[in-house]
Each structure stands twice: as structure tokens, then as C-alpha cells.
Design a protein around this motif. Structure first.
Motif, short mmCIF file in Angstrom:
data_model
loop_
_atom_site.label_atom_id
_atom_site.label_comp_id
_atom_site.label_asym_id
_atom_site.label_seq_id
_atom_site.Cartn_x
_atom_site.Cartn_y
_atom_site.Cartn_z
N THR A 66 9.31 6.81 3.61
CA THR A 66 10.10 6.16 3.08
C THR A 66 10.87 7.58 1.57
O THR A 66 12.14 6.13 2.06
N LEU A 67 10.29 7.58 1.18
CA LEU A 67 10.72 8.68 0.07
C LEU A 67 10.20 10.27 0.20
O LEU A 67 9.61 10.22 1.04
N THR A 68 11.30 11.04 -0.42
CA THR A 68 10.73 12.62 -0.19
C THR A 68 10.83 13.22 -1.98
O THR A 68 12.15 12.52 -2.36
N VAL A 75 0.93 -1.07 -0.26
CA VAL A 75 0.19 0.42 0.01
C VAL A 75 1.10 1.12 0.70
O VAL A 75 2.09 1.60 0.46
N GLY A 76 0.89 1.90 -0.92
CA GLY A 76 1.22 3.12 -0.74
C GLY A 76 0.50 4.17 -0.42
O GLY A 76 -0.53 4.97 -0.30
N VAL A 77 0.90 5.10 0.74
CA VAL A 77 0.19 6.90 1.24
C VAL A 77 1.32 8.02 0.94
O VAL A 77 2.75 7.64 0.92
N ILE A 78 0.30 8.77 0.51
CA ILE A 78 0.53 9.94 0.12
C ILE A 78 0.76 11.31 1.12
O ILE A 78 -0.21 11.38 1.24
N HIS A 79 1.89 11.79 1.60
CA HIS A 79 1.63 13.00 2.42
C HIS A 79 2.57 14.13 1.67
O HIS A 79 2.16 14.50 0.03
N PHE A 98 4.32 1.23 2.16
CA PHE A 98 4.99 2.56 1.96
C PHE A 98 4.41 4.05 1.46
O PHE A 98 3.31 4.19 1.66
N GLN A 99 5.47 5.03 2.42
CA GLN A 99 5.10 6.43 2.21
C GLN A 99 5.94 7.50 1.27
O GLN A 99 7.17 7.73 1.52
N ILE A 100 5.19 8.68 0.93
CA ILE A 100 6.49 9.39 0.43
C ILE A 100 5.92 10.91 0.91
O ILE A 100 4.83 10.88 0.52
N ILE A 156 12.12 -0.31 0.99
CA ILE A 156 11.36 0.11 0.00
C ILE A 156 10.84 -1.07 1.73
O ILE A 156 9.00 -0.74 1.87
N ASP A 157 11.01 -2.01 2.31
CA ASP A 157 10.56 -2.99 2.83
C ASP A 157 11.19 -3.01 4.03
O ASP A 157 10.95 -3.63 4.93
N LYS A 158 10.94 -1.85 4.98
CA LYS A 158 11.39 -1.55 6.16
C LYS A 158 10.70 -0.27 6.42
O LYS A 158 9.59 0.22 5.78
N SER A 159 9.58 -0.35 8.03
CA SER A 159 8.72 0.28 8.19
C SER A 159 9.35 1.62 8.12
O SER A 159 10.30 2.39 9.11
N ALA A 160 8.14 2.47 7.70
CA ALA A 160 8.91 4.07 7.88
C ALA A 160 8.01 4.88 8.93
O ALA A 160 7.79 4.21 10.05
#
Length: 305
Positions: free
Chosen positions: A52-54, A30-34, A94-96, A72-76
Motif C-alpha cells: 500500500t505504501l513505501t 490489520v497492518g503488515v510490515i515488510h 494494509f501493507q507497508i 488504504i481500503d484496496k488490496s495491495a
């Protein structure tokens, strides 16, 4: 075969936080957008509240720059994750964080001041294509589906849960695909507003993106102060308090933004009270605790109506 853990276009050195915060092993689905609500790379408190990424826009080159903070497969760590509650950061997410804003009042303020930035509900196509490439890679290499079954509400309606967009714990646990911070249980933030998710997914699939709808008119967003927002405490609304203090000119706040009401936040609140003594607790020379009426006044100073 092991799945690749670093996005090929990302800088995984400048702000790599995995050593300091190892996190939980997971299989991202799942991807979460911030949105960061700032114009530069956030510090994330040294990784304590990092995604996870900026992604940060390079306006001259018309492309997105990426910094990766965790595999990618570690908790942010950019979501509220209450102990004993629903798993958020650690539930295969996954969080960006997207550098820029989803707040129409911040967008208007920055535009007037001449600050180069992206207002993500109306993001340029080159930025959405850059995200589409990332989403396509995540689908291919990690199986995060190129789909979205939630509605992105405009900010500030998306703040809290009154708009009905927040998923239940059960719905969150069974969700696969893309959503925003505004949809995650245990959280109150409204980012990334009415994000053009359909366009990004179309670019990721290589199909023709839909036309961007006309942005909704902003509504009132003065929020009440939670009793849990106090010095030394943790609460999701502390992030909002820190952002408001910075916007209203009582920053900078070192390490912001996080959900922790630490000494730096207390110092900014004390500065607010020094300039607005009528909101100060009687008898205190230095008042580091924001009160309900002071919180409302601070929101208005930051441009909320």
C-alpha cells in the motif's frame, strides 16, 4: 462519512498502481510490515508486487518519505496469496514496505561499503517516530488498532516457519493490529526481522517507548530449494532467489523482486551458471534453472552461513 484513502504525507503520484491493478475493496484493520532489502524506491514490477505504501529515509532531513501505491481500503500485492487458499492480500491488510534491510549480514556488507541505509531492528528514533505518526493516523481514520500480540523473530530465524511465528489461517483471519511479513500464512519471508514494534506503537500512542533490546545473534540460514522454483513458475522462494542473485553480483534483474520465475530471473541464473559451470545441468549451453546444490552455493556467495 467516507474514510480518507490517501495518507496526507504520502506522494500518491510517482508510483500509483491502482489504475493498473484495481484490486479488491476491503476495510483495512490489520497492518503488515515488510522490508525492501534495498536502498532505493523499488519498481515492484510496475505494481505487480507492490504494498500500500513505501517508506524511504531522507537521512539529511532525518525523516521518512512516503509513496502510496494503492488506496488504504484496496488490496495491495506484496504477499503470497495462493488461489483457493487463505486470503492474504485481500483480507483487510494494509501493507507497508520499509526501504532498508532486516538482514544482519546485509547490514554489515552495506556498512562496510559505505551505503547509507536503515537496519530496521536498530532503526533511529526519528524513523520510528515517522512510522508512529502513520500508525496513529491509520488508527484514527481506519481503526487499525495500535496493538501487537505476535513476537518478531530476528532474521534469519524468522525465515520460513520453523520458528513457530507463522500464524495459522484461522489466527490470521481473526487478527487485528500490527504484525510482519514473517507472520503471514502462505508466505515464507522473514522480514522485517526483530522489528522494534513496541517503540513504534509507543510513539503512535504518545507514550514513552521501551528501551531497545540487544539484537539476537544471527543463526544459520542456508535454505533448501523448493521443487516449485523453476522457470515459468510462481513461488514465494523466487523472491529470495532473485535477491540472492542480485547480492551475489548476477543482477540486475528487471522487475525484481517478485514470486515469478520469468525470463529476467532465468537470465541471471544462466549468468550464475556461466561463471560456475559445475552447477550447470549436463549438456546445456545456457542453463536457466537453478538446482539444489547451485542454490546452496549461491546463498553462500551472498553471505549466508
Amino acid at each position: 462519512m467516507a474514510r480518507p484513502q490517501i495518507y496526507p504525507k504520502a506522494d500518491a503520484k510517482s508510483q500509483w498502481f491502482q489504475t493498473r491493478y484495481p484490486g479488491a475493496t476491503m476495510n483495512a484493520n490489520v497492518g503488515v510490515i515488510h522490508t525492501t532489502e534495498g536502498t532505493d524506491w523499488p519498481s515492484y514490477g510496475g505494481g505487480a508486487s507492490a504494498p500500500t505504501l513505501t517508506a524511504k529515509p531522507d537521512f539529511k532531513a532525518k525523516k521518512l518519505l512516503f509513496r502510496q501505491h494503492f488506496p488504504i481500503d484496496k488490496s495491495a500485492r506484496a504477499l503470497v496469496n495462493l488461489r483457493g487458499g487463505t486470503e492474504t492480500n485481500t483480507l483487510n491488510a494494509f501493507q507497508i514496505e520499509l526501504t532498508g534491510t532486516c538482514d544482519p549480514s546485509t547490514h554489515a556488507k552495506w556498512t562496510k561499503a559505505g551505503y547509507a541505509h536503515i537496519y530496521w531492528p536498530e532503526a533511529p528514533d526519528w524513523a520510528l517516530r515517522g512510522l508512529g505518526e502513520l500508525f496513529a493516523w491509520l488508527d484514527k481514520e481506519h481503526g487499525i488498532p495500535l496493538k501487537c500480540s505476535v513476537k518478531f523473530l530476528p532474521y534469519p530465524k524468522s525465515y520460513g516457519s520453523a520458528g513457530g511465528q507463522r500464524l495459522s489461517a484461522r489466527a490470521w483471519q481473526g487478527y487485528y493490529g500490527w504484525l510482519g511479513h514473517q507472520h503471514v500464512p502462505e508466505n515464507s519471508h522473514g522480514d522485517p526481522g526483530n522489528f522494534p514494534i513496541a517503540k513504534v506503537l509507543a510513539y503512535a500512542k504518545g507514550t514513552t517507548p521501551p528501551k531497545t533490546p540487544t539484537p539476537s545473534k544471527p543463526t544459520s540460514r542456508i535454505a533448501a530449494l523448493s521443487s516449485a522454483v523453476k522457470p515459468g513458475g510462481r513461488h514465494s522462494q523466487v523472491r529470495d532467489l532473485q535477491q540472492l542473485l542480485i547480492k551475489a553480483g548476477y543482477g540486475p534483474i528487471k522487475g525484481a523482486v517478485t514470486d515469478f520465475y520469468g525470463v529476467n530471473t532465468q537470465g541471471a541464473v544462466a549468468r550464475f551458471h556461466d561463471r560456475n559451470p559445475k552447477y550447470k545441468s549436463i549438456g546445456l549451453v545456457r542453463d536457466p534453472r537453478i538446482g539444489p546444490s547451485g542454490f546452496v552455493a549461491l546463498q553462500k556467495m551472498a553471505g549466508r552461513r
